[in-house]
Design an enzyme around this catalytic site. Sequence first.
Site, PDB file in Angstrom:
ATOM      1  N   GLU A  46     -22.935 -37.664 -38.446  1.00 53.82           N
ATOM      2  CA  GLU A  46     -23.393 -38.330 -37.064  1.00 53.82           C
ATOM      3  C   GLU A  46     -22.607 -37.032 -36.099  1.00 53.82           C
ATOM      4  OE1 GLU A  46     -21.148 -41.853 -36.008  1.00 53.82           O
ATOM      5  OE2 GLU A  46     -22.532 -42.402 -34.561  1.00 53.82           O
ATOM      6  N   ASN A 109     -27.709 -41.103 -29.186  1.00 50.97           N
ATOM      7  CA  ASN A 109     -27.045 -40.788 -30.219  1.00 50.97           C
ATOM      8  C   ASN A 109     -28.242 -40.422 -31.478  1.00 50.97           C
ATOM      9  OD1 ASN A 109     -25.432 -40.531 -32.555  1.00 50.97           O
ATOM     10  ND2 ASN A 109     -23.976 -41.922 -31.841  1.00 50.97           N
ATOM     11  N   LYS A 126     -30.042 -43.699 -32.545  1.00 48.82           N
ATOM     12  CA  LYS A 126     -29.074 -44.826 -32.892  1.00 48.82           C
ATOM     13  C   LYS A 126     -29.579 -46.259 -31.989  1.00 48.82           C
ATOM     14  CE  LYS A 126     -24.294 -45.687 -34.036  1.00 48.82           C
ATOM     15  NZ  LYS A 126     -22.816 -44.990 -33.695  1.00 48.82           N
ATOM     16  N   GLU A 145     -19.608 -45.627 -27.043  1.00 46.53           N
ATOM     17  CA  GLU A 145     -20.860 -45.302 -27.016  1.00 46.53           C
ATOM     18  C   GLU A 145     -21.878 -46.024 -26.197  1.00 46.53           C
ATOM     19  OE1 GLU A 145     -20.409 -45.302 -31.951  1.00 46.53           O
ATOM     20  OE2 GLU A 145     -22.442 -44.415 -31.085  1.00 46.53           O
ATOM     21  N   CYS A 171     -24.506 -44.487 -38.812  1.00 43.72           N
ATOM     22  CA  CYS A 171     -23.187 -45.132 -38.328  1.00 43.72           C
ATOM     23  C   CYS A 171     -23.369 -46.753 -38.418  1.00 43.72           C
ATOM     24  CB  CYS A 171     -22.237 -44.512 -37.458  1.00 43.72           C
ATOM     25  SG  CYS A 171     -20.691 -44.728 -37.524  1.00 43.72           S
ATOM     26  N   ASN A 196     -19.033 -41.614 -38.131  1.00 46.35           N
ATOM     27  CA  ASN A 196     -18.025 -41.124 -37.432  1.00 46.35           C
ATOM     28  C   ASN A 196     -16.960 -42.521 -37.275  1.00 46.35           C
ATOM     29  OD1 ASN A 196     -18.294 -38.424 -35.246  1.00 46.35           O
ATOM     30  ND2 ASN A 196     -19.181 -38.839 -36.848  1.00 46.35           N
TER      31      ASN A 196
HETATM   32  N1  ING Z   1     -18.301 -45.939 -35.456  1.00 50.86           N
HETATM   33  C1  ING Z   1     -17.723 -47.086 -35.996  1.00 50.86           C
HETATM   34  C2  ING Z   1     -18.884 -47.618 -37.129  1.00 50.86           C
HETATM   35  O1  ING Z   1     -19.638 -48.597 -36.976  1.00 50.86           O
HETATM   36  C3  ING Z   1     -16.966 -49.502 -35.776  1.00 50.86           C
HETATM   37  C4  ING Z   1     -17.459 -48.157 -35.143  1.00 50.86           C
HETATM   38  C5  ING Z   1     -16.121 -49.231 -36.867  1.00 50.86           C
HETATM   39  C6  ING Z   1     -17.570 -50.705 -35.258  1.00 50.86           C
HETATM   40  C7  ING Z   1     -15.662 -50.701 -37.560  1.00 50.86           C
HETATM   41  C8  ING Z   1     -17.195 -51.769 -36.279  1.00 50.86           C
HETATM   42  C9  ING Z   1     -16.271 -51.867 -37.242  1.00 50.86           C
HETATM   43  O2  ING Z   1     -18.720 -47.232 -38.240  1.00 50.86           O
HETATM   44  C10 ING Z   1     -19.604 -45.789 -35.063  1.00 50.86           C
HETATM   45  N2  ING Z   1     -19.667 -44.391 -34.493  1.00 50.86           N
HETATM   46  O3  ING Z   1     -20.506 -46.539 -35.119  1.00 50.86           O
END
Ligand code: ING
Length: 303
Positions: A46, A109, A126, A145, A171, A196
């Site tokens: 991503e 995205n 996304k 985001e 993601c 990411n």
């Molecule tokens: N990053 C993370 C993901 O979903 C996240 C944000 C991490 C949300 C952990 C909830 C829990 O992997 C992106 N870019 O979506």
Amino acid sequence: SRTRIFAVGQLGPISLADSKEAAVARLIALLREAHGRGAVWITFPELALTTFFPRYVYDDPADYDRFFEEGLPSPAMRPLFEVARELGIGFYLGFAEKVVEGGETHRYNTAILVERDGRVIGKYRKIHLPGTRDPIRKANFEHLEKRYFEVGDLGFRSFGSSVGRIGLCICNDRRWPETFRVMALQGAEVFLLGYNTPTLNIHHPEPAHLREFHNRLSLESAAYQNAAWVMAAAKCGAEDGFAMIGGSAIVAPTGETVARASGEDDEVISYACDLELGAYIRRSVFDFARHRRIEHYGLIASQ
Ligand code: ING
């Protein structure tokens, strides 16, 4: 059997100071490594051309438009398209898309799917945008985001390709089972995604090991419950000190992870994937037509 060698190109950190050209040069090096292994397709992360800029607060588009691509291929992407076509390798690429549609400027995205001959055969914007629109100021970084991207307007689709029917997502989408079921119902037999994922959760304290566990759980359950291969590419390591998890993986339709990145820098993993493996599962335990009872599923799509 329909066996193809798929690769996943994991990226280590990209800092704010790095140019898009430097990132593309690294992607091309991963492409060549994948080619050396006989791969016909590679999945990149991503937002693969820049640092994960939604960790920073910007108010004026003039200050964050530099992270976005215009045109497809954009000028920065062009060398990657040229080498991929020369090597006959198809690819998934994640990037920040700025586009004028209907007389309005939109920012998404985005991920694209490029066939082995260089044609763009699929695009995904996304849909599950995590984090917040406004800063929460609970740590020395944010997850904005919802501030910089609109919710994707292309839906979850599957695309025919020379290596089978491919579904795309990005993601956070991998954490939502609906993502994969909707694409599996359209015949997707391989899911490609980049991510990411910050190591530290700024929204509520949790042990760091859960990041890796939830990543693996999301990928393996998606593969098993939809009898499909899953290829997931991380951009990871510490970007200007802000750590993101690795764990790039190739998961078989049985739910078993068959290849996993060992580090948090640029790295290629690859595997000879037999697409027929998913087909027998779709004709037995996960024969959607024979076993699913949609008359009982209404709530999922109605609230
Ligand atoms: N990053 C993370 C993901 O979903 C996240 C944000 C991490 C949300 C952990 C909830 C829990 O992997 C992106 N870019 O979506």
